[in-house]
Design a protein around this motif. Structure first.
Motif, PDB file in Angstrom:
ATOM      1  N   VAL A  83     -48.104  57.890 105.772  1.00 20.34           N
ATOM      2  CA  VAL A  83     -47.327  58.370 104.629  1.00 20.34           C
ATOM      3  C   VAL A  83     -48.256  59.260 103.817  1.00 20.34           C
ATOM      4  CG1 VAL A  83     -46.053  57.736 102.551  1.00 20.34           C
ATOM      5  CG2 VAL A  83     -45.933  56.274 104.585  1.00 20.34           C
ATOM      6  N   GLU A  84     -47.754  60.425 103.434  1.00 21.02           N
ATOM      7  CA  GLU A  84     -48.564  61.382 102.677  1.00 21.02           C
ATOM      8  C   GLU A  84     -47.875  61.742 101.369  1.00 21.02           C
ATOM      9  OE1 GLU A  84     -50.268  64.664 105.053  1.00 21.02           O
ATOM     10  OE2 GLU A  84     -49.170  63.759 106.734  1.00 21.02           O
ATOM     11  N   CYS A  85     -48.680  62.188 100.423  1.00 20.26           N
ATOM     12  CA  CYS A  85     -48.172  62.667  99.147  1.00 20.26           C
ATOM     13  C   CYS A  85     -48.074  64.192  99.223  1.00 20.26           C
ATOM     14  CB  CYS A  85     -49.109  62.256  98.011  1.00 20.26           C
ATOM     15  SG  CYS A  85     -48.514  62.736  96.389  1.00 20.26           S
ATOM     16  N   ASP A  86     -46.936  64.728  98.868  1.00 20.79           N
ATOM     17  CA  ASP A  86     -46.722  66.178  98.867  1.00 20.79           C
ATOM     18  C   ASP A  86     -47.440  66.759  97.651  1.00 20.79           C
ATOM     19  OD1 ASP A  86     -45.802  68.781  98.782  1.00 20.79           O
ATOM     20  OD2 ASP A  86     -43.690  68.243  99.028  1.00 20.79           O
ATOM     21  N   GLU A  87     -48.602  67.313  97.870  1.00 16.60           N
ATOM     22  CA  GLU A  87     -49.424  67.827  96.777  1.00 16.60           C
ATOM     23  C   GLU A  87     -48.846  69.087  96.147  1.00 16.60           C
ATOM     24  OE1 GLU A  87     -53.360  68.179  98.359  1.00 16.60           O
ATOM     25  OE2 GLU A  87     -53.558  65.999  98.597  1.00 16.60           O
ATOM     26  N   ARG A  88     -47.923  69.743  96.831  1.00 15.14           N
ATOM     27  CA  ARG A  88     -47.333  70.967  96.291  1.00 15.14           C
ATOM     28  C   ARG A  88     -46.026  70.704  95.543  1.00 15.14           C
ATOM     29  NH1 ARG A  88     -47.832  75.131 101.225  1.00 15.14           N
ATOM     30  NH2 ARG A  88     -45.620  74.688 101.136  1.00 15.14           N
ATOM     31  N   PHE A  89     -45.595  69.451  95.505  1.00 11.51           N
ATOM     32  CA  PHE A  89     -44.348  69.111  94.810  1.00 11.51           C
ATOM     33  C   PHE A  89     -44.569  69.147  93.306  1.00 11.51           C
ATOM     34  CE2 PHE A  89     -41.412  66.062  92.866  1.00 11.51           C
ATOM     35  CZ  PHE A  89     -40.204  66.528  93.348  1.00 11.51           C
ATOM     36  N   SER A  90     -43.639  69.727  92.591  1.00 10.58           N
ATOM     37  CA  SER A  90     -43.669  69.743  91.126  1.00 10.58           C
ATOM     38  C   SER A  90     -42.514  68.897  90.615  1.00 10.58           C
ATOM     39  CB  SER A  90     -43.500  71.169  90.600  1.00 10.58           C
ATOM     40  OG  SER A  90     -44.585  71.958  90.999  1.00 10.58           O
ATOM     41  N   PRO A  91     -42.717  68.155  89.522  1.00  8.86           N
ATOM     42  CA  PRO A  91     -41.622  67.344  88.980  1.00  8.86           C
ATOM     43  C   PRO A  91     -40.362  68.178  88.780  1.00  8.86           C
ATOM     44  CG  PRO A  91     -43.657  66.803  87.872  1.00  8.86           C
ATOM     45  CD  PRO A  91     -43.951  68.000  88.738  1.00  8.86           C
ATOM     46  N   ALA A  92     -39.232  67.570  89.130  1.00 13.47           N
ATOM     47  CA  ALA A  92     -37.946  68.257  89.054  1.00 13.47           C
ATOM     48  C   ALA A  92     -36.840  67.232  88.885  1.00 13.47           C
ATOM     49  CB  ALA A  92     -37.718  69.065  90.332  1.00 13.47           C
ATOM     50  N   PRO A  93     -35.699  67.653  88.357  1.00 11.63           N
ATOM     51  CA  PRO A  93     -34.570  66.735  88.263  1.00 11.63           C
ATOM     52  C   PRO A  93     -34.100  66.322  89.667  1.00 11.63           C
ATOM     53  CG  PRO A  93     -34.186  68.723  86.955  1.00 11.63           C
ATOM     54  CD  PRO A  93     -35.408  68.959  87.774  1.00 11.63           C
ATOM     55  N   ALA A  94     -33.534  65.143  89.771  1.00 13.12           N
ATOM     56  CA  ALA A  94     -33.054  64.646  91.070  1.00 13.12           C
ATOM     57  C   ALA A  94     -32.036  65.595  91.689  1.00 13.12           C
ATOM     58  CB  ALA A  94     -32.461  63.255  90.907  1.00 13.12           C
ATOM     59  N   SER A  95     -31.225  66.246  90.874  1.00  7.81           N
ATOM     60  CA  SER A  95     -30.230  67.177  91.409  1.00  7.81           C
ATOM     61  C   SER A  95     -30.901  68.325  92.157  1.00  7.81           C
ATOM     62  CB  SER A  95     -29.341  67.715  90.293  1.00  7.81           C
ATOM     63  OG  SER A  95     -30.121  68.399  89.324  1.00  7.81           O
ATOM     64  N   HIS A  96     -32.072  68.747  91.701  1.00  3.59           N
ATOM     65  CA  HIS A  96     -32.813  69.804  92.392  1.00  3.59           C
ATOM     66  C   HIS A  96     -33.307  69.308  93.752  1.00  3.59           C
ATOM     67  CE1 HIS A  96     -35.573  73.127  93.092  1.00  3.59           C
ATOM     68  NE2 HIS A  96     -36.518  72.236  93.324  1.00  3.59           N
ATOM     69  N   VAL A  97     -33.805  68.084  93.780  1.00  4.91           N
ATOM     70  CA  VAL A  97     -34.290  67.490  95.031  1.00  4.91           C
ATOM     71  C   VAL A  97     -33.137  67.342  96.010  1.00  4.91           C
ATOM     72  CG1 VAL A  97     -35.224  65.380  96.046  1.00  4.91           C
ATOM     73  CG2 VAL A  97     -36.235  66.304  93.967  1.00  4.91           C
ATOM     74  N   GLU A  98     -32.017  66.832  95.533  1.00  5.87           N
ATOM     75  CA  GLU A  98     -30.854  66.630  96.387  1.00  5.87           C
ATOM     76  C   GLU A  98     -30.377  67.946  96.979  1.00  5.87           C
ATOM     77  OE1 GLU A  98     -28.215  64.684  93.690  1.00  5.87           O
ATOM     78  OE2 GLU A  98     -29.358  62.831  93.736  1.00  5.87           O
ATOM     79  N   GLY A  99     -30.383  69.010  96.192  1.00  6.03           N
ATOM     80  CA  GLY A  99     -29.947  70.313  96.685  1.00  6.03           C
ATOM     81  C   GLY A  99     -30.941  70.955  97.632  1.00  6.03           C
TER      82      GLY A  99
END
Length: 153
Positions: A83-99
């Motif tokens: 399992v890895e952590c996505d170091e390039r991920f920036s906090p975002a609303p769940a709706s953005h992740v879902e889309g």
């Protein structure tokens, strides 16, 4: 091997229940496994026990609990990052992740948390052959105890 939950990451995370009932909760961390193809988007975290709540995409996409501590243990036991952590991920609303990732959870964060109803139902694993460190409940309430399986070992 660096842990999945560094002090730097943990200090900016809301505690469990902090976003309870939020219409569009913020997602702060993205974990993924190239081994299983699962993704975990963390919205809340309890550093005392290493448990988190968030959006999980595996056999199904749904809101649930998962153990970051068990994921770290799995990585240590295998000697590589299962399992890895996505170091390039920036906090975002769940709706953005879902889309963006095409996630369509079977229930909202509020439904998964059992807002407005409490039950003493026992937890049920996602599937008997679950390949995740995530458990969900047979009912949406947040009572009782639960443990993850980390069956990727």
């Amino acid at each position: 091997m660096q842990g999945l939950m560094t002090k730097e990451i943990a200090k900016g995370l809301p505690p469990l229940y902090a976003q309870d009932g939020a219409e569009d909760p913020m997602v702060y961390v993205h974990y993924f496994s190239c081994v299983s193809g699962w993704d975990w988007w963390l919205t809340e975290y309890d550093p005392a026990i290493g448990e988190a709540f968030g959006l999980v995409r595996g056999f199904a996409t749904e809101w649930g609990y998962f153990s970051v501590a068990e994921m770290e243990g799995l990585n240590r036991s295998r000697g590589f990052a299962v399992v890895e952590c996505d170091e390039r991920f920036s906090p975002a609303p769940a709706s953005h992740v879902e889309g963006r990732w095409g996630c369509s959870p079977s229930s909202s964060s509020t439904e998964a948390r059992g807002v407005g109803s409490r039950s003493t139902a026992t937890p049920t694993p996602r599937a008997a052959t679950s390949r995740s460190s995530c458990w969900t409940r047979s009912t949406p309430a947040r009572t009782g105890t639960w443990r993850s399986t980390a069956s990727l070992r």
